[in-house]
Design a protein around this motif. Structure first.
Motif, mmCIF file in Angstrom:
data_model
loop_
_atom_site.group_PDB
_atom_site.id
_atom_site.type_symbol
_atom_site.label_atom_id
_atom_site.label_comp_id
_atom_site.label_asym_id
_atom_site.label_seq_id
_atom_site.Cartn_x
_atom_site.Cartn_y
_atom_site.Cartn_z
ATOM 1 N N MET A 148 0.851 -1.186 0.000
ATOM 2 C CA MET A 148 0.000 0.000 0.000
ATOM 3 C C MET A 148 0.892 1.243 0.000
ATOM 4 O O MET A 148 1.716 1.421 0.891
ATOM 5 C CB MET A 148 -0.912 -0.005 1.227
ATOM 6 C CG MET A 148 -1.894 1.156 1.253
ATOM 7 S SD MET A 148 -3.102 1.054 2.601
ATOM 8 C CE MET A 148 -4.114 -0.316 2.011
ATOM 9 N N GLN A 149 0.747 2.085 -1.007
ATOM 10 C CA GLN A 149 1.637 3.243 -1.142
ATOM 11 C C GLN A 149 1.558 4.162 0.075
ATOM 12 O O GLN A 149 0.483 4.462 0.584
ATOM 13 C CB GLN A 149 1.294 4.050 -2.391
ATOM 14 C CG GLN A 149 2.320 5.150 -2.680
ATOM 15 C CD GLN A 149 1.883 6.104 -3.773
ATOM 16 O OE1 GLN A 149 0.782 6.627 -3.755
ATOM 17 N NE2 GLN A 149 2.755 6.313 -4.752
ATOM 18 N N SER A 150 2.704 4.587 0.525
ATOM 19 C CA SER A 150 2.831 5.559 1.604
ATOM 20 C C SER A 150 3.267 6.894 1.029
ATOM 21 O O SER A 150 4.122 6.948 0.132
ATOM 22 C CB SER A 150 3.867 5.079 2.624
ATOM 23 O OG SER A 150 4.223 6.121 3.524
ATOM 24 N N PRO B 39 6.911 2.513 -0.752
ATOM 25 C CA PRO B 39 6.080 1.306 -0.855
ATOM 26 C C PRO B 39 5.141 1.141 0.339
ATOM 27 O O PRO B 39 4.043 0.599 0.205
ATOM 28 C CB PRO B 39 7.100 0.170 -0.911
ATOM 29 C CG PRO B 39 8.364 0.799 -1.389
ATOM 30 C CD PRO B 39 8.351 2.184 -0.838
ATOM 31 N N ASP B 40 5.570 1.603 1.533
ATOM 32 C CA ASP B 40 4.749 1.483 2.738
ATOM 33 C C ASP B 40 5.348 2.371 3.823
ATOM 34 O O ASP B 40 6.452 2.907 3.677
ATOM 35 C CB ASP B 40 4.680 0.020 3.218
ATOM 36 C CG ASP B 40 6.052 -0.617 3.359
ATOM 37 O OD1 ASP B 40 6.841 -0.157 4.215
ATOM 38 O OD2 ASP B 40 6.348 -1.559 2.597
ATOM 39 N N HIS B 41 4.625 2.517 4.928
ATOM 40 C CA HIS B 41 5.067 3.416 6.001
ATOM 41 C C HIS B 41 6.343 2.919 6.681
ATOM 42 O O HIS B 41 7.197 3.729 7.076
ATOM 43 C CB HIS B 41 3.965 3.562 7.049
ATOM 44 C CG HIS B 41 2.755 4.319 6.571
ATOM 45 N ND1 HIS B 41 2.806 5.264 5.566
ATOM 46 C CD2 HIS B 41 1.459 4.275 6.987
ATOM 47 C CE1 HIS B 41 1.602 5.772 5.376
ATOM 48 N NE2 HIS B 41 0.765 5.181 6.219
ATOM 49 N N ASP B 42 6.487 1.624 6.861
ATOM 50 C CA ASP B 42 7.683 1.097 7.521
ATOM 51 C C ASP B 42 8.937 1.420 6.724
ATOM 52 O O ASP B 42 9.985 1.772 7.289
ATOM 53 C CB ASP B 42 7.568 -0.415 7.721
ATOM 54 C CG ASP B 42 6.575 -0.785 8.821
ATOM 55 O OD1 ASP B 42 6.271 0.102 9.652
ATOM 56 O OD2 ASP B 42 6.116 -1.937 8.847
ATOM 57 N N THR B 43 8.846 1.298 5.406
ATOM 58 C CA THR B 43 9.982 1.642 4.553
ATOM 59 C C THR B 43 10.330 3.115 4.700
ATOM 60 O O THR B 43 11.502 3.498 4.771
ATOM 61 C CB THR B 43 9.669 1.317 3.086
ATOM 62 O OG1 THR B 43 9.393 -0.075 2.961
ATOM 63 C CG2 THR B 43 10.831 1.689 2.178
ATOM 64 N N THR C 59 -2.001 7.890 3.374
ATOM 65 C CA THR C 59 -2.327 6.894 2.352
ATOM 66 C C THR C 59 -3.246 7.553 1.334
ATOM 67 O O THR C 59 -4.297 8.094 1.718
ATOM 68 C CB THR C 59 -3.020 5.666 2.964
ATOM 69 O OG1 THR C 59 -2.135 5.020 3.875
ATOM 70 C CG2 THR C 59 -3.414 4.674 1.873
ATOM 71 N N GLN D 257 -5.530 4.124 -3.154
ATOM 72 C CA GLN D 257 -5.799 2.813 -2.583
ATOM 73 C C GLN D 257 -7.303 2.669 -2.306
ATOM 74 O O GLN D 257 -8.024 3.658 -2.173
ATOM 75 C CB GLN D 257 -5.012 2.632 -1.285
ATOM 76 C CG GLN D 257 -3.525 2.915 -1.416
ATOM 77 C CD GLN D 257 -2.814 1.944 -2.347
ATOM 78 O OE1 GLN D 257 -2.910 0.731 -2.175
ATOM 79 N NE2 GLN D 257 -2.101 2.477 -3.328
ATOM 80 N N ASP E 219 -2.671 8.763 8.619
ATOM 81 C CA ASP E 219 -2.391 7.562 9.403
ATOM 82 C C ASP E 219 -1.604 7.820 10.674
ATOM 83 O O ASP E 219 -1.821 7.165 11.701
ATOM 84 C CB ASP E 219 -1.634 6.539 8.545
ATOM 85 C CG ASP E 219 -2.495 6.000 7.413
ATOM 86 O OD1 ASP E 219 -3.717 5.868 7.617
ATOM 87 O OD2 ASP E 219 -1.944 5.724 6.326
#
Length: 242
Positions: free
Chosen positions: A1-3, A67-71, A98, A115, A216
């Motif tokens: 899910m794109q961040s 690619p995501d929030h963690d990245t 998001t 998304q 988020d």
């Protein structure tokens, strides 16, 4: 899910402000080399509530997709360019988003991938445009009234004007408690609605983009506090960008 992240940095001393200004030309190379980063935009800011031709030399922003929030978090803590911004700034804050919808282009591209999510809480809006040079005078005559309308709206939780180039490449980022309050402001008969009609009828923009996001998380502080922009109560959580 794109961040999508919007990182804001406030610089105090003149030396730090000059450093931040220089980064507008040089940091883009280091940022584009960050692993897993997608679109990245370096922006200055304005002193008004939204689009503004007057720069604020103390505040700069980095907008990026991941690619995501963690990245995104790993990059911000683990790469030299983000660490250096954090070290030089007196204050910093990152809003994690998001994308829910987007239309238009930024430098000829569609940077956000909407998304399949429900916007049932606070929603962020990003309005970005390249103003035609020959139309800049007509557009900026309306700016003071538009800024007052945004600043006086009791629902807006947070707002800031950012841009890549004064006068012609501008963006407004704002956070609202819900879709309904944001839509009500956009539809209201006043300076904002008048400006939209003028833009559409006069074709003042060379390029524009409008996107909505779910908010988020917020990390860091702004104005001495960490605004909970995921909270739906604007009276409790309203924070000015200045």
């Amino acid at each position: 899910m794109q961040s999508v992240t919007l990182s804001l940095y406030r610089f105090g001393p003149v030396r730090a402000r000059l450093w931040a200004l220089a980064q507008m030309a040089t940091a883009r190379f280091a940022l584009k080399a960050v692993r897993d980063i997608g679109t990245v935009k370096l922006c200055g800011s304005g002193v008004g509530e939204g689009f503004t031709p007057i720069p604020d030399t103390s505040v700069y922003a980095i907008l990026a997709t991941w690619p995501d929030h963690d990245t995104a978090r790993r990059a911000m803590f683990g790469t030299q360019v983000f660490r250096r911004y954090a070290e030089m700034a007196d204050e910093r804050m990152t809003v994690f988003l998001t994308p829910a919808s987007a239309r238009g282009r930024w430098d000829g591209k569609a940077p956000f991938t909407p998304q399949d999510i429900t916007l049932d809480g606070p929603v962020a809006a990003l309005t970005r445009a390249t103003v035609k040079l020959r139309s800049a005078g007509r557009f900026w005559k309306q700016e003071p009234a538009i800024s007052r309308a945004i600043g006086q709206d009791p629902n807006v939780l947070f707002k800031i004007g950012i841009g890549e180039l004064p006068l012609v490449r501008q963006a407004t980022f704002s956070v609202w408690p819900d879709v309904a309050s944001m839509a009500a402001f956009a539809r209201a008969d006043g300076p904002h609605a008048s400006a939209i009609r003028e833009v559409r009828e006069g074709k003042l923009f060379k390029e524009d983009l409008y996107a909505r996001f779910r908010v988020d998380a917020v990390e860091g502080s702004w104005g001495g506090v960490t605004p909970d922009l995921t909270h739906p109560n604007p009276q409790e959580m309203k924070v000015a960008a200045e």
